[in-house]
Scaffold this motif. Structure first.
Motif, PDB file in Angstrom:
ATOM      1  N   MET A   1     -20.364  29.210  30.814  1.00 55.92           N
ATOM      2  CA  MET A   1     -19.872  30.230  29.920  1.00 55.92           C
ATOM      3  C   MET A   1     -19.955  31.580  30.640  1.00 55.92           C
ATOM      4  N   LYS A   2     -18.920  32.359  30.476  1.00 53.64           N
ATOM      5  CA  LYS A   2     -18.868  33.685  31.089  1.00 53.64           C
ATOM      6  C   LYS A   2     -19.307  34.736  30.078  1.00 53.64           C
ATOM      7  N   LEU A   3     -19.656  35.909  30.594  1.00 55.73           N
ATOM      8  CA  LEU A   3     -20.182  36.968  29.742  1.00 55.73           C
ATOM      9  C   LEU A   3     -19.197  37.368  28.649  1.00 55.73           C
ATOM     10  N   HIS A   4     -17.919  37.457  28.960  1.00 63.04           N
ATOM     11  CA  HIS A   4     -16.950  37.849  27.923  1.00 63.04           C
ATOM     12  C   HIS A   4     -16.867  36.799  26.816  1.00 63.04           C
ATOM     13  N   GLU A   5     -17.089  35.534  27.140  1.00 59.00           N
ATOM     14  CA  GLU A   5     -17.107  34.481  26.117  1.00 59.00           C
ATOM     15  C   GLU A   5     -18.356  34.628  25.241  1.00 59.00           C
ATOM     16  N   LEU A   6     -19.481  34.939  25.878  1.00 61.85           N
ATOM     17  CA  LEU A   6     -20.708  35.156  25.126  1.00 61.85           C
ATOM     18  C   LEU A   6     -20.547  36.347  24.184  1.00 61.85           C
ATOM     19  N   ASN A   7     -19.959  37.416  24.678  1.00 68.63           N
ATOM     20  CA  ASN A   7     -19.770  38.617  23.851  1.00 68.63           C
ATOM     21  C   ASN A   7     -18.809  38.398  22.694  1.00 68.63           C
ATOM     22  N   ALA A   8     -17.933  37.410  22.793  1.00 75.02           N
ATOM     23  CA  ALA A   8     -16.991  37.106  21.719  1.00 75.02           C
ATOM     24  C   ALA A   8     -17.637  36.312  20.580  1.00 75.02           C
ATOM     25  N   ALA A   9     -18.814  35.749  20.831  1.00 74.24           N
ATOM     26  CA  ALA A   9     -19.509  34.947  19.823  1.00 74.24           C
ATOM     27  C   ALA A   9     -20.174  35.864  18.797  1.00 74.24           C
ATOM     28  N   THR A  10     -20.538  35.291  17.659  1.00 74.88           N
ATOM     29  CA  THR A  10     -21.266  36.057  16.647  1.00 74.88           C
ATOM     30  C   THR A  10     -22.664  36.374  17.175  1.00 74.88           C
ATOM     31  N   LEU A  11     -23.340  37.304  16.541  1.00 77.17           N
ATOM     32  CA  LEU A  11     -24.690  37.675  16.955  1.00 77.17           C
ATOM     33  C   LEU A  11     -25.615  36.459  16.933  1.00 77.17           C
ATOM     34  N   ASP A  12     -25.595  35.687  15.855  1.00 79.28           N
ATOM     35  CA  ASP A  12     -26.460  34.504  15.763  1.00 79.28           C
ATOM     36  C   ASP A  12     -26.140  33.488  16.855  1.00 79.28           C
ATOM     37  N   GLU A  13     -24.851  33.300  17.160  1.00 80.94           N
ATOM     38  CA  GLU A  13     -24.460  32.382  18.226  1.00 80.94           C
ATOM     39  C   GLU A  13     -24.947  32.888  19.580  1.00 80.94           C
TER      40      GLU A  13
END
Length: 94
Positions: A1-13
Motif C-alpha cells: 500500500m502506498k501513502l496516498h492510498e493510506l491517506n484516502a482511507a477513513t481515520l479508523d481504517e
C-alpha cells in the motif's frame, strides 16, 4: 500500500492499517493527549489520540489525527519530542 492510498482511507481504517503494518517506534503523552510514532516504509506516521473524560472520570483514548512525514534529515524536529521515550535496547538485533 502506498501513502496516498493510506491517506484516502477513513481515520479508523488508517489507524488499523498503521497498527498492523507499521513498526511501533515510541509514544509520548501530555495530560489529555497522546502521540504514537510508527515507521512505515520511508515515512514516519504519528497517530494522535485524545483522552475523553466522562463526568470527570478518564475514559478511552480516541484517535483524532494521523500525520505523516518523510524519513530524512528534515524530520529531526518532528522526532526530537520522542527522544526521551526511545529505548535503544528495543532496537537490539535489528
Amino acid at each position: 500500500m502506498k501513502l496516498h492510498e493510506l491517506n484516502a482511507a477513513t481515520l479508523d481504517e488508517r489507524v488499523t492499517i498503521i497498527q498492523q503494518e507499521g513498526r511501533f517506534m515510541a509514544r509520548r503523552q501530555s495530560q489529555d493527549r497522546q502521540m504514537v510514532l510508527y515507521q512505515w516504509g520511508h515515512y514516519f506516521l504519528e497517530i494522535h489520540y485524545r483522552l475523553h473524560a466522562f463526568y470527570g472520570v478518564p475514559g478511552a483514548w480516541t484517535p483524532y489525527l494521523v500525520i505523516s512525514f518523510r524519513n530524512g534529515s528534515r524530520c529531526v524536529d518532528r522526532l526530537l519530542p520522542y527522544v526521551d521515550g526511545v529505548s535503544l535496547t528495543a532496537l537490539d538485533g535489528l
